[in-house]
Write a protein that holds these residues in place. Structure first.
Motif, mmCIF file in Angstrom:
data_model
loop_
_atom_site.group_PDB
_atom_site.id
_atom_site.type_symbol
_atom_site.label_atom_id
_atom_site.label_comp_id
_atom_site.label_asym_id
_atom_site.label_seq_id
_atom_site.Cartn_x
_atom_site.Cartn_y
_atom_site.Cartn_z
ATOM 1 N N PRO A 155 0.823 -1.196 0.159
ATOM 2 C CA PRO A 155 -0.063 -0.107 0.013
ATOM 3 C C PRO A 155 0.955 1.205 0.067
ATOM 4 O O PRO A 155 0.277 2.439 0.071
ATOM 5 N N LYS A 286 -5.970 -8.114 -1.066
ATOM 6 C CA LYS A 286 -5.992 -7.345 0.332
ATOM 7 C C LYS A 286 -5.588 -5.959 0.222
ATOM 8 O O LYS A 286 -5.926 -5.127 0.625
ATOM 9 N N ARG A 290 -7.434 -2.408 0.203
ATOM 10 C CA ARG A 290 -6.945 -1.384 1.115
ATOM 11 C C ARG A 290 -6.735 0.012 0.409
ATOM 12 O O ARG A 290 -7.178 1.057 0.768
ATOM 13 N N GLN A 293 -9.845 1.710 -0.792
ATOM 14 C CA GLN A 293 -10.674 2.280 0.350
ATOM 15 C C GLN A 293 -10.023 3.290 1.474
ATOM 16 O O GLN A 293 -10.476 4.227 1.924
ATOM 17 N N THR A 294 -8.495 3.259 1.010
ATOM 18 C CA THR A 294 -7.783 4.446 1.854
ATOM 19 C C THR A 294 -6.683 4.896 0.780
ATOM 20 O O THR A 294 -5.514 4.619 1.099
#
Length: 297
Positions: A155, A286, A290, A293-294
């Motif tokens: 991320p 995953k 993530r 969403q962020t």
């Protein structure tokens, strides 16, 4: 357990900080410039001596693969001499060293996953200096673990997954290389595995498995297959469909040669440490979720 990590802003280091949080038995400290400079051996020695670590994770490196072709002396200073200096300073401090390396130490030939003792034959400045770094680490500290990984994403920072998601916002079709194969590897999985290994080293004073290991996502794919999987996961979260066309490497030239075969055999790591990295599709899902969403990460 006091763990010192060289580097601060890379994908693996940021993942290590995140995964170590909330584990009271771990005191994790990151060091980067100006506190530590891999081109300055005295800086390395004094910084590691002052930190008094139990384990040193050698994560800092010169990783700009194409740019490395233009400044080989600097790349060698960081990836080879700097890595050796970190390992020596760790040895002088009575600490083990866990050194991160790369699939680029291999030539990229063959049609099966590379094992740790396969012929290497790197073809880029980055790969050659990382292999030199492996040799320097092994020579400087007998308590060393060299972990080769590949196709790292997370991320954080800049990486292939984030680039594809960004392109997918404005494009409905992309052409992606289909003849380069490897193991997509989440930096979160690398961090979890490293912390598991560090715990083993700390608890087992008679550990005899020092040496070189491959640590990468389970399963393999090519870049276009990886891209399709990224977009498929994004679609489940509301993103528009993006078509992916396969192209050969010859149609996407780069300054530094990319290995056609970056697949790594991880059986040795699983057998010795009892740890298997999740399948790349599971970890990719995953990370994509993530990121969507962020998106500020």
């Amino acid at each position: 357990m006091r763990i010192l990590v060289t580097g601060r802003h890379g994908q693996v280091v940021r993942s290590l900080v995140e995964q170590a949080a909330g584990q009271p038995q771990i005191e994790l400290c990151t060091l980067a410039r100006p506190e530590i400079d891999l081109t300055d051996i005295h800086s390395v020695a004094s910084a590691i001596h002052a930190a008094k670590p139990d384990i040193v994770i050698s994560a800092a490196a010169y990783t700009a693969v194409d740019q490395a072709e233009d400044e080989p002396e600097l790349v060698e200073a960081i990836n080879a001499h700097g890595a050796g200096a970190v390992a020596k300073a760790a040895a002088d401090a009575g600490a083990s060293v866990i050194h991160l390396s790369t699939d680029y130490v291999f030539s990229g030939e063959g049609d099966r996953p590379h094992k740790e003792d396969d012929f290497t034959g790197p073809r880029t400045v980055y790969g050659k200096t990382k292999l030199e770094g492996e040799h320097a680490v092994a020579a400087a500290n007998p308590r060393h673990l060299i972990l080769r990984t590949a196709w790292v994403y997370s991320p954080f920072g800049k990486n292939f997954v984030k680039t594809m998601l960004h392109l997918g916002e404005t494009r409905d079709q992309l052409s992606v290389v289909s003849d380069q194969w490897g193991n997509p590897t989440s930096a979160t999985d690398i961090a979890d595995a490293i912390l598991h290994v560090a715990g083993r080293l700390q608890s087992d004073s008679a550990f005899a498995g020092f040496g070189t290991y491959h640590l990468a996502g389970s399963g393999h794919t090519n870049w276009s297959g990886f891209t399709r999987a990224i977009f498929a996961q994004a679609e489940t979260l509301g993103r528009s469909h993006v078509d992916v066309d396969d192209i050969p490497t010859a149609q996407y030239p780069t300054k530094a040669l990319r290995p056609l075969n970056s697949r790594l055999d991880t059986e040795k790591f699983t057998r010795i440490f009892g740890w298997e990295v999740p399948h790349w599709q599971q970890s990719m899902a995953k990370v994509v979720t993530r990121l969507l969403q962020t998106p500020e990460l």
